[in-house]
Design a protein around this motif. Structure first.
Motif, short mmCIF file in Angstrom:
data_model
loop_
_atom_site.label_atom_id
_atom_site.label_comp_id
_atom_site.label_asym_id
_atom_site.label_seq_id
_atom_site.Cartn_x
_atom_site.Cartn_y
_atom_site.Cartn_z
N UNK A 372 9.08 21.05 59.89
CA UNK A 372 10.03 21.54 58.87
C UNK A 372 11.48 21.32 59.26
N UNK A 373 11.79 21.46 60.54
CA UNK A 373 13.15 21.24 61.00
C UNK A 373 13.55 19.78 60.85
N UNK A 374 12.68 18.85 61.25
CA UNK A 374 12.98 17.42 61.12
C UNK A 374 13.07 17.01 59.65
N UNK A 375 12.20 17.57 58.82
CA UNK A 375 12.23 17.23 57.39
C UNK A 375 13.55 17.65 56.77
N UNK A 376 14.07 18.80 57.18
CA UNK A 376 15.34 19.27 56.62
C UNK A 376 16.51 18.47 57.16
N UNK A 377 16.44 18.09 58.45
CA UNK A 377 17.55 17.37 59.07
C UNK A 377 17.65 15.92 58.59
N UNK A 379 15.43 14.27 56.12
CA UNK A 379 15.00 13.94 54.76
C UNK A 379 15.55 14.90 53.71
N UNK A 380 16.32 15.91 54.17
CA UNK A 380 16.93 16.90 53.29
C UNK A 380 15.89 17.54 52.37
N UNK A 381 14.75 17.84 52.96
CA UNK A 381 13.68 18.50 52.21
C UNK A 381 13.25 19.76 52.96
N UNK A 382 13.06 20.84 52.23
CA UNK A 382 12.59 22.08 52.82
C UNK A 382 11.07 22.14 52.71
N UNK A 383 10.40 22.11 53.85
CA UNK A 383 8.95 22.12 53.89
C UNK A 383 8.45 23.33 54.67
N UNK A 384 7.25 23.71 54.39
CA UNK A 384 6.59 24.78 55.12
C UNK A 384 5.24 24.29 55.61
N UNK A 385 5.02 24.37 56.90
CA UNK A 385 3.73 23.98 57.48
C UNK A 385 3.00 25.27 57.85
N UNK A 386 1.89 25.53 57.19
CA UNK A 386 1.19 26.79 57.38
C UNK A 386 -0.18 26.63 58.00
#
Length: 653
Positions: A372-377, A379-386
């Motif tokens: 999620x941190x790499x995706x936000x940094x 790809x500017x996407x907020x993801x949740x890995x559950x």
């Protein structure tokens, strides 16, 4: 005055750590025995100074010294004494002081018990340990001073986070830190070995007890945290795949791999480079966990601090130590020549596969945690890995590991045969399949999770027993003469099997009932009759509580009367859920009281948790297995290793 004394001793400890990090290292390189001799007293002195600082901070919490900022923010005069003491490490500043005190404790322990180590190796180990101490002491003094005063002390404090006011959380962090920080010893041994350019059976014999102790403490710490989450948070689960949970689990997996890899180095002088790399990575992931908890880059209910500046400091420490160690590894790994040669079917090969499964499993957890941190940094996407990702990606590696462990433990060194190894395990295999069939017959229309988990758990437990019987030559009197390390390994593998059974059956057969119940109403859940008998307001020592009285019966017979609560801590203005649990060997009945409803009823949640306590019983057995192995004199004092070292040629300095 006591606080100033604590601040002074902490500053003095930084000076001692600087001396310990430089003088012995130079002395070992030059062969100056006087400089080498500085390492042992410096390590002891550093621990005593930091322990004095920790005692001073504890005194501030116990006496409610609200001139200290950290006491104001994390304590209150009405708080029970246990939680006043626990408040010392229930915050960022105090927990970092505990972190560095445990670091110094391991260094002092190595100084006390390392008399059988070669003086140059011991000096280098203690020097590297002190370098880590210098970095974290500087971090505390520059960014996280626990002795910072407030200009105008208030009459009372802000109280400790109510979620942390629990016996489980009082003991969970110290055990977790003993595991986290204990891996620094394996790291220091690895770096010292790289500097010397030699890893042999003696080195493996010395590094294993420290790694085993750290793994044992980490097992207890993780189990305590899981147990606390189960009964305190009121959600009925034992593991959420939270980033901070993962931060402790990754070093545990790598430490387990390191323990098994060091066996190969000790017995066969193979996998030297891989073992050193694991020692570096295990502590590296401990530092990554420290970064995750304290930087605020990942959201977690367990996070201590949300301060990017502190996070950058810890990231710099991580880069210097792990980057430096990996650079040294790249330069010296070629010199760590492996001597042992083994066949495709052998105990060495099984341990290699064991290591790969554990390391890849840790990597999967790491990817899921930081993605999620790499995706936000990037790809500017907020993801949740559950949990769904972790369950599907992580589970296959654990299944393969469980299948491999009994077979690998019984295979001979150098070369072996699967057919020959399976003969002693035939009974274990039959029992595992029989109990899997029983589990399948007991369930109707459900997944294969429980039967598979029962089969794997039984295979591990019965396989461990079969291995002991095989090593004893199938003679009962010889069982008592087996080394403690063999019994410890069997206990640890059996504990893992019990955990497998507990997790799989809990996840497969869990019963959940959520409803609105009226006072006096009886409802059924999982074959039990639950009656909400009363709801009343009660006063606690530092909280108010909405307490329910719920009667649990089966077939008309009362089993238990439980009192779930919903507490409010006025100082922190924070509610907590206190589940009520009727514990049993084969099931837990788990009750939670919620908020009042418009129709006069109450929201209630009921869970029937099969085999829940097997998860923590198995964890305790794993830790006891580690303790039993640690008590084996061969590993505790490295018996025989000194002789093998004396026979080995000394490399040029």
């Amino acid at each position: 005055m006591i606080a100033e004394l604590g601040h002074f001793t902490l500053t003095l400890a930084l000076g001692v750590a600087l001396v310990q990090s430089l003088i012995p290292m130079i002395g070992a390189a030059r062969g100056w025995h006087g400089w080498i001799a500085v390492a042992v007293p410096a390590a002891k002195m550093q621990f005593l100074l930091i322990a004095a600082a920790f005692a001073a901070l504890t005194y501030g919490f116990v006496t409610s010294d609200f001139s200290l900022r950290v006491v104001v923010e994390n304590s209150h005069t009405l708080k029970p004494m246990l939680y006043k003491v626990a408040g010392v490490w229930g915050n960022h500043e105090g927990s970092m002081l505990l972190w560095v005190m445990i670091l110094a404790l391991f260094g002092a322990a190595a100084a006390v018990f390392g008399g059988n180590l070669p003086p140059r190796l011991l000096a280098r180990v203690l020097s590297v340990q002190a370098m880590i101490g210098v970095a974290f002491l500087a971090f505390i003094l520059l960014t996280s001073n626990p002795f910072d005063r407030v200009a105008f002390p208030p009459f009372d404090g802000h109280d400790l986070n109510p979620l942390l006011q629990d016996p489980g959380l009082a003991f969970h962090p110290p055990f977790l830190y003993l595991g986290y920080v204990g891996l620094s010893m394996a790291f220091s041994f690895a770096v010292a070995a790289l500097i010397e350019g030699r890893v042999d059976a003696a080195w493996a014999r010395w590094v294993r007890p420290w790694t085993l102790a750290a793994w044992m403490f980490l097992t207890i710490g993780i189990a305590l945290g899981s147990w606390w989450a189960y009964y305190e948070l009121g959600w009925g689960g034992f593991w959420f795949w939270d980033p901070v949970e993962n931060a402790s689990f990754m070093p545990w997996l790598l430490a387990a791999a390191l323990l098994h890899s060091a066996i190969v180095v000790e017995k066969r002088e193979a996998l030297k480079s891989w073992t050193v790399l694991l020692a570096i990575l295990a502590f590296g992931f401990s530092l990554i966990g420290t970064f995750i908890v304290r930087s605020g880059v990942l959201t977690s209910v367990h996070a201590f601090a949300n301060d990017p500046e502190r996070g950058v400091f810890i990231l710099a420490i991580l880069a210097v130590f792990i980057g430096g160690a990996l650079t040294l590894y790249a330069a010296r790994a070629g010199a760590l020549e492996a001597r042992g040669v083994f066949g495709l079917v052998s105990r060495e090969s099984a341990l290699v596969l064991n290591n790969l499964l554990l390391a890849v499993a840790a990597f999967v957890v790491f990817i899921g945690t930081v993605w999620p941190l790499f995706a936000e940094m990037f790809f500017e996407r907020k993801l949740s890995v559950g949990a769904p990702f972790f369950d599907k990606a992580f589970t296959p590696f654990m299944v393969l590991l469980a299948i491999l462990l009994p077979l690998g433990a019984i295979l001979p060194w150098k070369r072996g045969s699967v057919r020959s190894a399976m003969r002693p395990l035939a009974g274990a295999l039959v029992l595992a399949l029989a109990l899997a069939a029983l589990a399948f017959a007991l369930q109707t229309g459900r997944s294969a999770l429980a039967p598979v988990g029962v089969a794997l758990g039984t295979w591990l437990i019965a396989g461990a027993a079969a291995e002991l019987w095989h090593r004893a030559g199938r003679r009962a009197p010889r069982l008592a003469r087996l080394p403690r390390a063999d019994w410890g390994k069997a206990a640890a593998h059996s504990g893992l099997g019990i955990v497998f059974i507990g997790i799989s059956t809990l996840m497969a057969w869990d019963v959940e009932d959520i409803r609105v119940a009226q006072v006096g109403e009886t409802y059924e859940a999982g074959g039990y009759q639950i009656t909400l008998a009363a709801v009343e307001e009660v006063e606690g020592p530092n909280y108010t509580s909405t307490m329910a009285t719920m009667i649990v019966a089966r077939d008309g017979k009362v089993i238990s009367t439980l009192h779930p609560e919903k507490r409010i801590y006025p100082v922190a203005a924070m509610p907590t859920t206190e589940a009520a649990i009727d514990n049993g060997v084969f099931r837990d009945i788990y009750l939670v009281i919620g908020d009042p409803q418009e129709n006069g009823g109450w929201a209630v949640r009921t869970y029937v948790k099969p085999f829940a306590n097997w998860i923590w019983a198995g964890s305790i057995l794993m830790a006891l297995g580690g303790l039993l192995s640690l008590s084996d004199r061969r590993y505790r004092v490295a018996a025989g290793a000194r002789r093998s070292l004396a026979a080995a040629p000394t490399p040029a300095e």
